[in-house]
Structures are given as C-alpha cells and as structure tokens.
Write a protein that holds these residues in place. Structure first.
Motif, PDB file in Angstrom:
ATOM      1  N   ALA A  48       0.779  -1.134  -0.076  1.00 26.48           N
ATOM      2  CA  ALA A  48       0.027  -0.212  -0.075  1.00 26.48           C
ATOM      3  C   ALA A  48       0.920   1.145   0.007  1.00 26.48           C
ATOM      4  O   ALA A  48       0.537   2.081  -0.797  1.00 26.48           O
ATOM      5  CB  ALA A  48      -0.821  -0.009   1.170  1.00 26.48           C
ATOM      6  N   VAL A  49       1.967   1.281   0.905  1.00 30.94           N
ATOM      7  CA  VAL A  49       2.670   2.413   1.013  1.00 30.94           C
ATOM      8  C   VAL A  49       3.297   2.738  -0.401  1.00 30.94           C
ATOM      9  O   VAL A  49       3.576   3.870  -0.751  1.00 30.94           O
ATOM     10  CB  VAL A  49       3.500   2.437   2.162  1.00 30.94           C
ATOM     11  CG1 VAL A  49       4.881   3.415   2.127  1.00 30.94           C
ATOM     12  CG2 VAL A  49       2.878   2.340   3.486  1.00 30.94           C
ATOM     13  N   ASN A 108      -4.194  -6.597   5.377  1.00 27.98           N
ATOM     14  CA  ASN A 108      -2.872  -5.630   5.422  1.00 27.98           C
ATOM     15  C   ASN A 108      -3.112  -5.116   6.581  1.00 27.98           C
ATOM     16  O   ASN A 108      -4.104  -5.099   7.238  1.00 27.98           O
ATOM     17  CB  ASN A 108      -3.025  -4.680   4.395  1.00 27.98           C
ATOM     18  CG  ASN A 108      -1.528  -4.031   4.177  1.00 27.98           C
ATOM     19  OD1 ASN A 108      -0.701  -4.352   4.937  1.00 27.98           O
ATOM     20  ND2 ASN A 108      -1.602  -2.961   3.047  1.00 27.98           N
ATOM     21  N   ASP A 135      -2.713   0.506   8.411  1.00 26.92           N
ATOM     22  CA  ASP A 135      -1.651   1.468   8.430  1.00 26.92           C
ATOM     23  C   ASP A 135      -2.184   2.976   8.944  1.00 26.92           C
ATOM     24  O   ASP A 135      -1.369   3.574   9.794  1.00 26.92           O
ATOM     25  CB  ASP A 135      -0.753   1.735   7.148  1.00 26.92           C
ATOM     26  CG  ASP A 135      -0.019   0.494   6.911  1.00 26.92           C
ATOM     27  OD1 ASP A 135       0.674   0.081   7.707  1.00 26.92           O
ATOM     28  OD2 ASP A 135      -0.150  -0.124   6.000  1.00 26.92           O
ATOM     29  N   ASN A 147       4.438  -6.803   8.000  1.00 28.34           N
ATOM     30  CA  ASN A 147       3.474  -7.791   7.735  1.00 28.34           C
ATOM     31  C   ASN A 147       3.943  -9.190   7.833  1.00 28.34           C
ATOM     32  O   ASN A 147       3.146 -10.064   7.895  1.00 28.34           O
ATOM     33  CB  ASN A 147       2.810  -7.549   6.116  1.00 28.34           C
ATOM     34  CG  ASN A 147       1.940  -6.388   6.358  1.00 28.34           C
ATOM     35  OD1 ASN A 147       1.588  -5.895   7.255  1.00 28.34           O
ATOM     36  ND2 ASN A 147       1.467  -6.215   4.837  1.00 28.34           N
ATOM     37  N   THR A 193       9.390  -3.300   5.232  1.00 28.33           N
ATOM     38  CA  THR A 193       9.876  -2.896   6.475  1.00 28.33           C
ATOM     39  C   THR A 193      10.520  -4.008   7.189  1.00 28.33           C
ATOM     40  O   THR A 193      11.128  -3.664   8.117  1.00 28.33           O
ATOM     41  CB  THR A 193       8.663  -2.402   7.387  1.00 28.33           C
ATOM     42  OG1 THR A 193       7.796  -3.473   7.330  1.00 28.33           O
ATOM     43  CG2 THR A 193       8.320  -1.015   6.876  1.00 28.33           C
TER      44      THR A 193
HETATM   45  N1  GLU Z   1       1.537  -2.346   5.658  1.00 32.85           N
HETATM   46  C1  GLU Z   1       2.479  -1.936   4.538  1.00 32.85           C
HETATM   47  C2  GLU Z   1       2.184  -1.667   3.233  1.00 32.85           C
HETATM   48  O1  GLU Z   1       1.113  -2.034   2.850  1.00 32.85           O
HETATM   49  C3  GLU Z   1       3.767  -2.911   4.489  1.00 32.85           C
HETATM   50  C4  GLU Z   1       4.396  -3.302   5.924  1.00 32.85           C
HETATM   51  C5  GLU Z   1       5.389  -4.112   5.400  1.00 32.85           C
HETATM   52  O2  GLU Z   1       6.294  -3.908   4.624  1.00 32.85           O
HETATM   53  O3  GLU Z   1       5.652  -5.148   6.033  1.00 32.85           O
HETATM   54  O4  GLU Z   1       2.683  -0.917   2.608  1.00 32.85           O
END
Ligand code: GLU
Length: 390
Positions: A73-74, A156, A159, A171, A233
């Motif tokens: 998502a980010v 997800n 966030d 995640n 991450t």
């Molecule tokens: N929830 C974050 C996203 O969707 C990612 C977390 C992760 O990289 O583990 O971008």
C-alpha cells in the motif's frame, strides 16, 4: 561449524521428502507477499499481481483454504503522487501514502482474481484488534466465514490508524500471528530474496542457501543478519521471527522468491526451492500462543534461580517469593516478561498484580500477601495457565 550442521546434515532427497510430507497434509495456508515483489518503478507491477492471483487460485482449486497478507500500500501510494524532494517521509506521511495506495492495491487484486474466477475480501487490522482476545477471536470467525463463502481474504495492516505501540511493525509478523490465529498448517512468505543464506549474500561471497531449518535457533537468527529490501519494512530477521512464531503454533513455513513464475505450484510439487522451516514438536496451546506472540509485554520481573528452575523445569506458577526485582510499570492482566539474573527472558505471562503491588510482595511468602496488601486476590503473581516459557 554449528551453522554448517544445521543445514548440511539433511540430504537433498531427505529435504524433499520432509517438504512433501508437510505439504501433503497442509489444508490451510497463509501466503504473505512483500512490497518488493509487488511493485516496481512504475507502481504496482501487474504481472506480479497476476502471478500471485493465479497461484492462490491454484491453491484454492486444490482444496486449500488460503489467505493472502499483502504489503504494497505504501509503495503503491508513493508511486501514485509526486512528493516534493523537501518532504521528509515520516510515520504520518507513510500513513497517508498507505491510504492512497491501499485502494489501488485492492483494485489490482480484484481484477487479477476476477480473471481466475475467484472472489476476494479485504480485511485491515491493527495490533489492538488482535491484543483484545474477543476481537482476536472475532477476526478468526470472520475469516472462517469467508472460507465457507469460498472467498480469499486479503489482509494488510490498517496503517492509517496504527500508532507506534499498536503496530505489528511488519506484515511478516502479522501473517505469522494470523497463521496461528486460524490454525493454518503453513505460512509461505514470498519475498525478493531466493532463500535464507548462511550469511548475508550481499556481502559474503561464499554464502550458501539454506534449504531446511529444523528449529529456529540463535544460530539461524544470526544467519539473517541485517538483510533488508528497499521497499518493505521487515527484512530477513522479521521473516525468521515469523517462522519461529508459526513453528511454536505447530505450523511449517517457507521463505521463497515471490517473483518466480508458478512459485506456489513449484513449492507444492516439492521442488527444492526457498527455505523450509519445520514445525516445532512443542506446540503451544492457542491461548498461550496469543499471550506469547500477540501481546506486547509492559514490563519485566527478575526471578531468582529457584523460581527460574520451578518455571522452566516443573511448569509451576510464579509466586511472590521468586521475584527479586520489578522493572517498568504494569497493571493487573498485562503481559510481563520473566527474566533470569543474566537478563535472559525465560517466560512471559499475565500478571495478577500491578507492578507497585509486586514490588511490595516480592520475596515474600504468599501467606503474607493479605497482610502486605490488605487482601489476597491470588497466591500467584502469574498462574501457570497464563504463563508461557520462551
Ligand atoms: N502495511 C505496509 C504496506 O502495505 C507494509 C508493511 C511491510 O512492509 O511489512 O505498505
């Protein structure tokens, strides 16, 4: 030398047969896919999404119940808008980017799964959803209902509303907790690395792939080093931690290359691809898994050697007499670490007394609690039913 033994003592044929046994019995599978697999310089990579959709639909058609934990998502949000160079991307900006990217991510999945004739659902979670036991079980019931509707849930982290202390952080951890929550047999972590290596392949030339991990020991954790990818991450360390959480829940795990064509089919054919982690023989009960893995400990208590032995060897409850020091502030019902005099965490559990009260009753016999505190709500600081050895 030890590292060498951890992987080379298994021959390729033995490794394949171990995989096949576990794969044949796997009915419920959690697949996690990272940002680095799903996105490229132009945003969401539709080929990668299509590959994932086809692979999960393949599992579904082969009578597996499957959930997808997807990052991206980010990263998708970042590629969608132009951010001025002067902007520092902190937590708030990432939360905004997740809000921008999550709908695109889901739209891409909707389209890709539709082509496979498969319905999907979206679930966004924060850590506090799982830290509350009632909501934890509610999530489980919803996922099981989606299975009955033949729908693949896509999860997800939520966030945009997660604050620091309420974040899963990555995640990999979220997917591992979900694996245990729904009693899945297997967790497959699809990432941009081929497998776990004996050392960091970016810096160590003769680092070799590890195909089988029998138990996540400190040596295995050390192998993960600090290998990270630019977009996610987690890095390798959080994947190993995730495999450890799953192993104590009685499941097996894979870390495998997510961009590889037909990756899940290759795994389910028993090919020697990625790293396979065996389940732990000492499976924790569901409630104990929740205490050990989901809850964030609020403080710690240093125990004397007698109490450490009583907990570790005899499965006893923790009594006030065994506590020598209280660290941090905690309230009744909080998760608290039990540590030995060298600082090693030996257990975690739900306390019957606040940190202030433990400070008063520590090193006393349980008979003295009523006199010291004015009442005795419990003889134990942590009852053994609420205590998990780590
Ligand atoms: N929830 C974050 C996203 O969707 C990612 C977390 C992760 O990289 O583990 O971008």
């Amino acid at each position: 030398m030890l590292m060498e033994n951890l992987y080379s003592e298994i021959s390729a044929s033995e490794a394949i047969s171990l995989r096949k046994q576990n794969l044949a019995n796997a009915k419920r599978v959690v697949v996690k896919v990272g940002s680095a697999v799903l996105t490229d310089d132009n945003g969401i990579n539709n080929d990668a999404i299509q590959n994932i959709a086809q692979e999960l639909s393949f599992l579904k058609k082969n009578f597996k119940e499957v959930i997808l934990v997807s990052s991206g998502a980010v990263a998708a949000g970042k590629r969608k808008i132009t951010i001025p160079d002067s902007t520092t991307i902190g937590l708030v900006e990432k939360q905004a980017l997740a809000a921008i990217g999550q709908p695109s991510l889901m739209q891409s999945y909707e389209l890709a799964f539709e082509e496979c004739g498969q319905n999907v659902a979206q679930i966004l979670l924060t850590h506090s959803d799982l830290a509350d036991r009632k909501r934890y079980l509610r999530v489980r019931n919803t996922i099981l209902a989606l299975f009955r509707f033949n729908v693949i849930p896509i999860l997800n982290e939520n966030d945009t509303v997660a604050v620091d202390e309420l974040r899963f952080g990555d995640n990999d951890t979220l997917a591992a907790l979900l694996t245990n929550l729904i009693d899945a047999d297997m967790f497959i972590c699809l990432t941009d690395v081929v497998s776990l290596y004996t050392g960091n392949p970016q810096t160590i030339k003769d680092a070799r792939p590890v195909h089988t991990v029998k138990a996540v020991t400190q040596e295995i954790e050390a192998m993960a080093g600090n290998v990270t990818s630019a977009l996610g991450t987690g890095g390798m360390q959080s994947k190993i931690r995730a495999a450890k959480i799953v192993a104590t829940g009685g499941g097996s795990s894979f870390i495998a290359p997510g961009r590889e064509d037909r990756i899940l089919q290759k795994i389910f054919n028993g090919e020697l691809i990625g790293t396979f982690f065996l389940p732990s023989p000492d499976k924790n009960k569901p409630r104990k898994q929740w205490i050990a893995n989901v809850l964030h400990p609020k403080g710690s208590m240093v125990l004397d050697t007698g109490a450490c032995a009583a907990l570790s060897k005899n499965g006893c409850s923790l009594l006030p007499s065994g506590v020598v020091e209280v660290r941090g502030k905690f309230g009744i019902g909080d998760a608290v670490h039990c540590i030995d005099n060298k600082g090693k965490i030996i257990a975690t559990g739900l306390v019957n007394y606040s940190s202030e009260d433990v400070d008063i009753i520590k090193q006393h016999h349980s008979h003295d609690i009523a006199v010291l505190l004015g009442s005795n709500d419990s003889d134990e600081i942590i009852h053994r039913d609420n205590l998990v050895l780590l």
